[in-house]
Design an enzyme around this catalytic site. Structure first.
Site, PDB file in Angstrom:
ATOM      1  CG  ASP B  92      -1.921   0.981   1.516  1.00 24.39           C
ATOM      2  OD1 ASP B  92      -2.201   1.644  -0.067  1.00 24.39           O
ATOM      3  OD2 ASP B  92      -3.495   1.188   2.193  1.00 24.39           O
ATOM      4  CG  LEU B 203     -13.408   9.867   8.398  1.00 21.69           C
ATOM      5  CD1 LEU B 203     -13.540  10.297   6.063  1.00 21.69           C
ATOM      6  CD2 LEU B 203     -14.421  10.248   8.968  1.00 21.69           C
ATOM      7  CG  HIS B 232      -4.833   4.925   8.775  1.00 16.89           C
ATOM      8  ND1 HIS B 232      -5.265   2.751   8.925  1.00 16.89           N
ATOM      9  CD2 HIS B 232      -3.487   4.819   7.681  1.00 16.89           C
ATOM     10  CE1 HIS B 232      -4.305   2.952   8.377  1.00 16.89           C
ATOM     11  NE2 HIS B 232      -3.079   3.337   7.687  1.00 16.89           N
ATOM     12  N   PRO B 375      -1.332   6.663  14.886  1.00 15.37           N
ATOM     13  CG  PRO B 375      -2.846   6.407  13.190  1.00 15.37           C
ATOM     14  CD  PRO B 375      -1.574   7.224  13.274  1.00 15.37           C
ATOM     15  CG  HIS B 401       3.017   3.221  10.949  1.00 14.10           C
ATOM     16  ND1 HIS B 401       3.286   1.951  11.651  1.00 14.10           N
ATOM     17  CD2 HIS B 401       1.812   2.791  10.585  1.00 14.10           C
ATOM     18  CE1 HIS B 401       2.458   0.516  11.338  1.00 14.10           C
ATOM     19  NE2 HIS B 401       2.112   1.289  10.280  1.00 14.10           N
ATOM     20  N   GLY B 404       0.411  -1.096  15.956  1.00 10.33           N
ATOM     21  CA  GLY B 404       0.839  -2.388  15.289  1.00 10.33           C
ATOM     22  C   GLY B 404       0.127  -3.394  15.605  1.00 10.33           C
ATOM     23  CE  LYS B 477     -11.369  -0.791  11.490  1.00  6.68           C
ATOM     24  NZ  LYS B 477     -10.567   0.013  11.464  1.00  6.68           N
TER      25      LYS B 477
END
Lengths: 133, 478
Positions: B92, B203, B232, B375, B401, B404, B477
């Protein structure tokens, strides 16, 4: 019909698939991918046949074939419900009978080489493959 | 595998065997337990074997197993001697996060959050069982998106030109070439612009519930009780296809350059090679698609909020705090052993975290450093941090980031069995809607590492500093 197990994999999806033949194995894989990310097809959907070729080592051919199955599901809206693999020298010709599926319910980014395992012997074909979710 | 704890939250693997540089992992003892549970450490070590790598092969506190590179992996390659690897970016391309602040307060959403989430869910296409927010792009328009990125979206009325100042690379990565993409990548991209995607993409409406650094929060325009909107998402099927295509192309080119690899998913070529240039052009195009995508999603959210709450643009006053890429290669200048070097910094599941003074940081934030967006899962919190000088010195200006994953999707579904995840979240004051039939189970809060710990460790090792914590109020989502 082959057998499929979901193996433990932290972020994505790892499948162990066993079949009695390449046809059995990849048909099982196609149906499992469809079960993961699509809505079931409508009864009596029209069938069509598509043909493609994958090349390279057995592992490369398996990853390419899985990638094609994902492409059919996610881009073409088609479920390969019967997959026939015709082995050649360094390549497989794949003939897939496809029907429209009922829509997407999830996504898979790609079939990967991560820790891939492929074994073929008389009457048994085995594949472990990780899919990036 | 030899690994030593060299100080609190810092672990190192000395360069042994074919490793060209040592490896460094930023993790608490607890985070290290989950890192040891999969192939993350092997992947961090493998990356240290790549030609032209400088400094350390790095893993951030949220690291976990990826493909070739670990997620949370950072590697900087010398531009002249080093390589470029699609595995160091991921499928991605330019998956990333943006956060916009508003003038709304929690009080403005009281009793209306549910309706707002429903309206956003209906207006923001996930791309799963739905089409894009904008009509399928013509090949000309798609080509323009790939070259112009977020600027294309602004030119079509999605957001304003001011937004561009607060996007990495101003939302337009130079060097993009649509001709470097396969027809299949273009086919996948044409109908998906303006879609969120599934899995961990989201979102979110959130509220600032704690400020850690008043001075930086003021610079970032953040205050307690303020409503923020996060997106995201990434480059959707177009980016996945670019990665897939170039893993094949670069895998075949390995022999040409005499490169031996411990893992074929680290396929790479010299940065300056024809194949390297082609991948960079394709990656930049996919990055531009992702920036356009997030720009459109944010504009759709803004329009929906105004309509649902009946507020004017002036009352809402929504403005972009920052948009960061966390799957990308950037060409950057860093000081290595006292000498400035041009490097191709691979960040895969890692965020740029430039400290004060860097020209790449928007002028409005340059005195304090860039916002670092972290996030968490949909049930706990997200953090806004700020980049530091230490990140520049030690980690090529990089940071964690996200939280995880800690549970596989199948185990998450097992653990969620018999539970009403949406109901549990609603009791915590969080409204959630998802398109995918299993998304809420797979993405439940227990499936993720503790973002509080990731943020704390990130601060303790000095690669970013906490500025504010955001608590989710509503999430959609794919």
């Amino acid at each position: 019909m082959g057998n499929v197990i979901h193996l433990e994999q932290t972020a994505d999806m790892r499948l162990r698939i066993e079949g009695s033949s390449l046809n059995d194995l990849f048909t099982t894989l196609s149906l499992e991918l469809a079960r993961e990310i699509t809505v079931p097809p409508v009864h009596n959907s029209p069938h069509s046949t598509i043909t493609f070729v994958v090349e390279g080592s057995d592992e490369e051919k398996a990853v390419q074939l899985a990638g094609e199955l994902l492409y059919l599901l996610q881009v073409r809206g088609s479920l390969a419900q019967n997959v026939e693999v015709v082995p050649g020298i360094g390549s497989w010709q794949v003939v897939a009978e496809v029907i429209p599926h009922g829509g997407l319910s999830g996504e898979i980014k790609a079939a990967t080489y991560n820790d891939i395992r492929f074994q073929q012997s008389e009457g048994r074909v085995f594949l472990e493959m990780t899919f990036d979710r | 595998m030899e690994i030593q704890k060299v100080s609190e939250n810092i672990w190192e693997m000395p360069a042994t065997g074919d490793m060209r540089v040592p490896a460094r992992i930023y993790a608490s003892d607890h985070l290290m337990e989950s890192i040891r549970n999969d192939q993350t450490l092997i992947q961090v070590r493998n990356v240290a074997e790549l030609p032209g790598i400088v400094g350390h092969s790095l893993a951030m506190p949220d690291a976990h197993m990826g493909y070739g590179f670990s997620i949370g992996g950072v590697a900087a390659m010398d531009l002249e001697e080093g390589v470029l690897s699609p595995g160091g970016v991921g499928y991605d391309i330019n998956c990333g996060v943006r956060i916009a602040r508003t003038d709304l307060k929690m009080e403005d959403l009281r009793g209306r959050a549910g309706d707002l989430v429903r309206q956003l869910f209906s207006r923001i296409p996930t791309g799963v069982g739905s089409s894009g927010a904008i009509r399928k792009l013509s090949s000309r328009d798609l080509s323009d998106v790939l070259v112009q990125g977020a600027a294309w979206a602004v030119s079509r009325g999605y957001g304003t030109g001011e937004d561009l100042s607060f996007i990495e690379e101003r939302g337009t990565y130079g060097g993009a070439d649509p001709k470097a993409l396969s027809s299949r990548a273009l086919e996948r991209g044409a109908p998906q612009l303006g879609t969120l995607g599934s899995g961990n993409h989201f979102l979110e409406i959130s509220v600032v519930d704690e400020i850690f650094d008043d001075r930086v929060a003021r610079v970032f325009g953040l205050e307690k009780d303020q409503i923020c909107i996060s997106v995201h998402s990434g480059s959707r099927g177009l980016g996945y296809q670019v990665c897939d295509d170039y893993l094949k192309t670069l895998g075949k080119a390995l022999k040409t350059y005499g490169i031996q690899l411990p893992d074929r998913q680290l396929a790479c070529v010299p940065f300056r090679s024809p194949e390297g240039k082609a991948y960079f052009s394709a990656m930049a195009a996919a990055a531009n698609y992702a920036w356009a995508n997030r720009q459109i999603l944010m504009a759709l959210a803004e329009e929906t909020i105004m309509k649902t709450l009946g507020v004017s643009p002036r009352i809402l006053n929504m403005s972009l705090l920052y948009d960061i890429a966390h799957n990308i290669v950037k060409v950057e200048t860093h000081r290595v052993k006292g000498k400035e070097r041009r490097l191709a910094v691979h960040r895969k599941g890692a965020t740029r975290a430039f400290g004060p003074g860097r020209q790449e940081v928007p002028a409005a934030y340059r005195d304090v450093g860039q916002p670092v967006l972290l996030p968490g899962d949909m049930g706990t919190a997200s953090y806004i941090l700020v980049g530091t000088d230490r990140a520049m010195e030690e980690a090529f200006g990089s940071s964690a980031h996200g939280a995880g994953r800690v549970l596989s999707r199948s185990r998450a579904i097992q653990q969620a069995s018999g539970r009403n995840i949406a109901g549990e979240l609603e009791r915590e004051g969080i409204q959630v809607l998802a398109a995918g039939k299993k998304t809420l189970l797979e993405e439940m809060p227990d499936a993720y590492k503790d973002v509080e710990e990731v943020a704390r460790v990130t601060e303790e090792v000095g690669i970013s500093r906490r500025v504010a914590r955001l608590r989710p109020v509503g999430v959609i989502k794919g």
